[in-house]
Design an enzyme around this catalytic site. Structure first.
Site, PDB file in Angstrom:
ATOM      1  N   HIS A 136     -10.937  12.704  15.624  1.00  0.00           N
ATOM      2  CA  HIS A 136     -11.206  13.321  14.321  1.00  0.00           C
ATOM      3  C   HIS A 136     -12.586  12.897  13.799  1.00  0.00           C
ATOM      4  O   HIS A 136     -13.384  13.717  13.375  1.00  0.00           O
ATOM      5  CB  HIS A 136     -10.135  12.945  13.296  1.00  0.00           C
ATOM      6  CG  HIS A 136     -10.559  13.258  11.895  1.00  0.00           C
ATOM      7  ND1 HIS A 136     -10.506  14.527  11.365  1.00  0.00           N
ATOM      8  CD2 HIS A 136     -11.114  12.470  10.926  1.00  0.00           C
ATOM      9  CE1 HIS A 136     -10.996  14.504  10.131  1.00  0.00           C
ATOM     10  NE2 HIS A 136     -11.370  13.272   9.835  1.00  0.00           N
ATOM     11  N   HIS A 141     -16.602  14.876  12.230  1.00  0.00           N
ATOM     12  CA  HIS A 141     -17.603  14.513  11.227  1.00  0.00           C
ATOM     13  C   HIS A 141     -19.038  14.383  11.744  1.00  0.00           C
ATOM     14  O   HIS A 141     -19.981  14.639  11.002  1.00  0.00           O
ATOM     15  CB  HIS A 141     -17.238  13.163  10.593  1.00  0.00           C
ATOM     16  CG  HIS A 141     -16.088  13.231   9.632  1.00  0.00           C
ATOM     17  ND1 HIS A 141     -16.201  13.792   8.379  1.00  0.00           N
ATOM     18  CD2 HIS A 141     -14.802  12.809   9.730  1.00  0.00           C
ATOM     19  CE1 HIS A 141     -15.030  13.704   7.742  1.00  0.00           C
ATOM     20  NE2 HIS A 141     -14.160  13.117   8.549  1.00  0.00           N
ATOM     21  N   GLU A 182     -13.997  17.309   4.309  1.00  0.00           N
ATOM     22  CA  GLU A 182     -12.815  17.405   5.179  1.00  0.00           C
ATOM     23  C   GLU A 182     -12.309  18.838   5.400  1.00  0.00           C
ATOM     24  O   GLU A 182     -11.934  19.192   6.502  1.00  0.00           O
ATOM     25  CB  GLU A 182     -11.656  16.560   4.635  1.00  0.00           C
ATOM     26  CG  GLU A 182     -11.877  15.051   4.698  1.00  0.00           C
ATOM     27  CD  GLU A 182     -11.916  14.463   6.108  1.00  0.00           C
ATOM     28  OE1 GLU A 182     -11.670  15.184   7.098  1.00  0.00           O
ATOM     29  OE2 GLU A 182     -12.225  13.260   6.208  1.00  0.00           O
ATOM     30  N   SER A 201     -11.263  19.478  13.607  1.00  0.00           N
ATOM     31  CA  SER A 201     -10.649  18.616  14.622  1.00  0.00           C
ATOM     32  C   SER A 201      -9.177  18.970  14.829  1.00  0.00           C
ATOM     33  O   SER A 201      -8.486  18.281  15.582  1.00  0.00           O
ATOM     34  CB  SER A 201     -10.796  17.140  14.222  1.00  0.00           C
ATOM     35  OG  SER A 201     -10.135  16.883  12.993  1.00  0.00           O
TER      36      SER A 201
HETATM   37 FE    FE Z   1     -12.196  12.614   8.043  1.00  0.00          FE
END
Ligand code: FE
Ligand code: PHE
Length: 280
Positions: A136, A141, A182, A201
């Site tokens: 993730h 990110h 997010e 993700s």
């Molecule tokens: Fe995150």
């Protein structure tokens, strides 16, 4: 020595990382030699599955930046990524044992250091894990930290977090993180795409967020977003849409102090609370 955060996200389970490895700033060394062949294989399979979904669902900026992560068939070494990342935007990634408390988190971001969890999920958690793992954090990110405007936004978020901490406004600010970094969506000339790490993700939420008729999608608006609660264990029922990273950066440039004051007196919105979309 870093202690595990008492509460992380909305969960009260103790985090699973080993926080005795961390220093006072909550960072640790990425023990690359400790990954097993199964760990590398999990990363490779996650990467492959997610890559196949990106065309038509992920933002162009993300697709463009993804190759900068380097190797796809095993877990990369953070130093290798940092050689490229630092040159691109002067950001770095640092290893952490898992979620960390607000102040060290904001401090890292304000210093252009992004904390990346160094452990990977077990094969039986292939489709879903509650806590962020290395897949993730890295895949979701890090690519956009190669984008100069987005990279500056994340640093400014960290600085804003330190300020919000002093004002008792972290909950409001964290909703902005949630609904942009997010779970953000972006309107491109060729349609809606995802730029948020939690979406990018996830093999289930990526098509859901972009294409499903079920969730509501509202133009990002600071007040509405900061008043909207969120769920950490279901697909989002509300997404907020931006037009560009420049718009996001400009919209969040002002001092939030008066905004926090104003919002304190106003009711919250439930995560799935509907409203007629305002024309963007
Ligand atoms: Fe995150
Ligand atoms: N402008 C915000 C403040 O004054 C800081 C911030 C910037 C927050 C970018 C989020 C994103 O608090």
């Amino acid at each position: 020595m870093g202690q595990p955060p008492v509460v992380y996200g909305q969960s009260t389970r103790p985090p699973r990382g080993d926080y005795s490895r961390a220093d006072e700033g909550y960072t640790c060394a990425q023990n690359h030699a400790a990954y097993t062949a199964a760990d590398h294989d999990t990363y490779r399979r996650l990467y492959e599955r997610q890559c196949a979904l990106l065309p038509s669902l992920a933002s162009d900026a993300f697709i463009e930046a993804l190759p900068s992560l380097g190797v796809k068939d095993h877990i990369p070494r953070f130093e290798e990524i940092n050689d490229r990342l630092y040159r691109a935007t002067r950001w770095e990634i640092v290893a952490v044992p898992g979620l960390i408390p607000e102040v060290p988190f904001f401090t890292l971001l304000a210093n252009r250091k992004f904390p990346v969890t160094d452990w990977i999920r077990k094969p039986e958690e292939f489709d879903y894990i509650v806590e962020p793992d290395i897949f993730h954090d890295l895949f979701g990110h890090v690519p956009l930290l190669f984008n100069p405007v987005f990279a500056d936004y994340v640093q400014r978020y960290g600085q804003g977090g330190l300020k919000a901490q002093g004002l008792g406004a972290c909950e409001m600010l964290s909703r902005l993180y949630w609904y942009t970094i997010e779970f953000g969506l972006i309107r491109q000339a060729n349609g809606l795409r995802a730029y948020g790490a939690g979406i990018l993700s996830s093999s289930g939420e990526l098509p859901y967020a972009v294409q499903s008729p079920e969730p509501q999608r509202l133009p990002l608006q600071l007040q509405r977003t900061m008043r909207t609660r969120y769920k950490i264990d279901t697909y989002q029922q509300t997404y907020f849409v931006i037009d560009s990273f420049e718009q996001l950066f400009d919209m969040t440039a002002a001092d939030f102090t008066p905004l926090y004051e104003q919002l304190r007196g106003l009711p919250e919105f439930a995560a799935d609370e509907r409203e007629a979309a305002v024309a963007a």
